[in-house]
Design a protein around this motif. Sequence first.
Motif, PDB file in Angstrom:
ATOM      1  N   GLN A   2       0.845  -1.178   0.000  1.00  0.00           N
ATOM      2  CA  GLN A   2       0.000   0.000   0.000  1.00  0.00           C
ATOM      3  C   GLN A   2       0.889   1.239   0.000  1.00  0.00           C
ATOM      4  OE1 GLN A   2      -2.376   0.498   3.488  1.00  0.00           O
ATOM      5  NE2 GLN A   2      -4.093   1.384   2.378  1.00  0.00           N
ATOM      6  N   LYS A   3       0.442   2.274  -0.685  1.00  0.00           N
ATOM      7  CA  LYS A   3       1.215   3.515  -0.629  1.00  0.00           C
ATOM      8  C   LYS A   3       1.164   4.087   0.786  1.00  0.00           C
ATOM      9  CE  LYS A   3      -0.222   4.740  -5.233  1.00  0.00           C
ATOM     10  NZ  LYS A   3      -0.854   5.739  -6.084  1.00  0.00           N
ATOM     11  N   PRO A   4       2.232   4.759   1.220  1.00  0.00           N
ATOM     12  CA  PRO A   4       2.162   5.446   2.513  1.00  0.00           C
ATOM     13  C   PRO A   4       1.011   6.453   2.501  1.00  0.00           C
ATOM     14  CG  PRO A   4       4.415   5.457   1.662  1.00  0.00           C
ATOM     15  CD  PRO A   4       3.545   4.886   0.579  1.00  0.00           C
ATOM     16  N   ARG A   5       0.252   6.457   3.577  1.00  0.00           N
ATOM     17  CA  ARG A   5      -0.875   7.392   3.681  1.00  0.00           C
ATOM     18  C   ARG A   5      -0.387   8.659   4.368  1.00  0.00           C
ATOM     19  NH1 ARG A   5      -4.379   3.335   6.950  1.00  0.00           N
ATOM     20  NH2 ARG A   5      -2.315   3.240   7.874  1.00  0.00           N
ATOM     21  N   VAL A  33      -4.150  12.497   2.067  1.00  0.00           N
ATOM     22  CA  VAL A  33      -5.434  12.682   2.750  1.00  0.00           C
ATOM     23  C   VAL A  33      -5.468  14.091   3.348  1.00  0.00           C
ATOM     24  CG1 VAL A  33      -6.902  11.881   4.638  1.00  0.00           C
ATOM     25  CG2 VAL A  33      -5.577  10.226   3.297  1.00  0.00           C
ATOM     26  N   LYS A  34      -6.403  14.909   2.872  1.00  0.00           N
ATOM     27  CA  LYS A  34      -6.468  16.303   3.339  1.00  0.00           C
ATOM     28  C   LYS A  34      -7.447  16.427   4.495  1.00  0.00           C
ATOM     29  CE  LYS A  34      -6.049  17.658  -1.526  1.00  0.00           C
ATOM     30  NZ  LYS A  34      -6.825  18.162  -2.668  1.00  0.00           N
ATOM     31  N   LEU A  49      -3.669   6.921   9.299  1.00  0.00           N
ATOM     32  CA  LEU A  49      -2.646   7.566   8.477  1.00  0.00           C
ATOM     33  C   LEU A  49      -1.286   7.048   8.937  1.00  0.00           C
ATOM     34  CD1 LEU A  49      -3.804  11.312   8.503  1.00  0.00           C
ATOM     35  CD2 LEU A  49      -3.560   9.875   6.476  1.00  0.00           C
ATOM     36  N   ASP A  50      -0.287   7.177   8.069  1.00  0.00           N
ATOM     37  CA  ASP A  50       1.061   6.733   8.444  1.00  0.00           C
ATOM     38  C   ASP A  50       1.956   7.905   8.835  1.00  0.00           C
ATOM     39  OD1 ASP A  50       0.405   4.022   7.821  1.00  0.00           O
ATOM     40  OD2 ASP A  50       0.555   4.568   5.708  1.00  0.00           O
ATOM     41  N   ILE A  51       1.802   9.013   8.116  1.00  0.00           N
ATOM     42  CA  ILE A  51       2.630  10.203   8.340  1.00  0.00           C
ATOM     43  C   ILE A  51       1.719  11.408   8.177  1.00  0.00           C
ATOM     44  CG2 ILE A  51       4.618  11.541   7.499  1.00  0.00           C
ATOM     45  CD1 ILE A  51       5.707   8.955   6.244  1.00  0.00           C
TER      46      ILE A  51
END
Lengths: 278, 278
Positions: A2-5, A33-34, A49-51
């Motif tokens: 998965q792409k980093p969120r 993600v805004k 979220l990841d970051i």
Amino acid sequence: MQKPRLGHIQFLNCLPLYYGLVKNDVLLDVDLVKADPADLAVTLVDGGLDIAPIPAIEYARHADELVLLPDIAISSDGEVQSILLLSKTPTSELDGGVVALTNASRTSQALARILLAKRWGVAPAYVQMPSDLGSMLREADAALLIGDDALRAYWQRPPHLFSYDLGTVWNEWTGLPMVYAVWAVRREFAESDPDAVGRVSQALSESLDYCRLHLDDISEYAARWEAFPAEHFRSYFDALQFRFGPRYREGLTRYMEEAHSIGQLDSVPALRVFGEAE
Amino acid sequence: MQKPRLGHIQFLNCLPLYYGLVKNDVLLDVDLVKADPADLAVTLVDGGLDIAPIPAIEYARHADELVLLPDIAISSDGEVQSILLLSKTPTSELDGGVVALTNASRTSQALARILLAKRWGVAPAYVQMPSDLGSMLREADAALLIGDDALRAYWQRPPHLFSYDLGTVWNEWTGLPMVYAVWAVRREFAESDPDAVGRVSQALSESLDYCRLHLDDISEYAARWEAFPAEHFRSYFDALQFRFGPRYREGLTRYMEEAHSIGQLDSVPALRVFGEAE
């Protein structure tokens, strides 16, 4: 896989960074993600979220579960323009008065409380309110505005009010920069996929390098979508730093210590930075 | 002034377009909102978006309030790979049987009903279910899968099942392409800001031109984030068209007529296209 969120703050303060992310095609490699900064902090800590960029005070509250990216923060070494205390009297006369705090930012709320208590030595009552200068000043002697609302007030210079840029006041009082938000990584994600964190960190740094080289273009771009001229944006984007070097980190720690000293924070965590020894 | 609010479908089918949008810096000029196609349709009609890709059948239901962008649709002229009927028996034997329809897409549901009733002349019972092949086939004789789930089934070729690509079946039956989704504009927005609609339409077309020239790169990129090799993606992106020329529009009208004839649509609207005489 998965792409980093990656969280993103959709305020003017993060527009230069967004411009750099788009121009550098970073949006192909992350799932962006805004949201509002406070919501980003909740989602990050909950694992959605990841970051993400999160308010400095939220980092302080959840530092056990987080690590910081080393090269990026929302910060200013002096004037910030977008965190403003607007007062009917000089701040020194606010003792026993009422200060309305926008409920949009707890980092700025704590900053205003710190400066009123310790820089100006006054003890007003505080009320939290939605960000609307008119209704705030009907109920209070002074009002804390942040973000785009504060910028508009900064640019329009409302008459008959004393205006305090809290980035400037902090800097004059402490001699340090102020850090408003940091980019935090869930510790679990940093441990399980350090390569992804490194790639995102580098992509953000490269986007910042790009945006610093193109601040005129970015100011023109911002002015196309907002009712203020490009010079205003250029001035704001010059004031706003995205730096997180040693003096900035010192400013963040000092901020957390001051927030702790007035009871706005339970404890002062050490800064844990991705890729650096603790 | 506000940027046009543009919907985006975050499925593999729109990945080539997204790649083009990023590479052409279009994300600086629109406010991109990612959601499922059905949610995009609701939000568009409610005024929360200005332009969005929406399922063909949702366009048909709300055509009075919408106009179409002229040069873009999700469509295929034959095989589509991502809309699959998987059946324990040949479809001709499904009369009186049970067909499980994924509840993720009403356009595809209606397409499956059209083809079963009119191409194959069978009258099964229908149940709507979440998209899970195993549980669908425990309860039914055949299962309609769409999107990424269908693609995985298409690539893995589950044994002992008859597999029908509904894009192929539609094309063989009607001689026409099938249009799965269209880019619709709220009519009110199209009338109040035609320049913005024109700019978005052109930006989408340029992004499609870009993506058609770079399908190999896009396939490599897709394969980095999904568990299938780049050749699979290349084959899928070749099957998927984003075209909306005369034959495609004829296919869309034919689809709406067929959906109407089996009671899945109350009426068949004329296609109203932005910038074209009615």
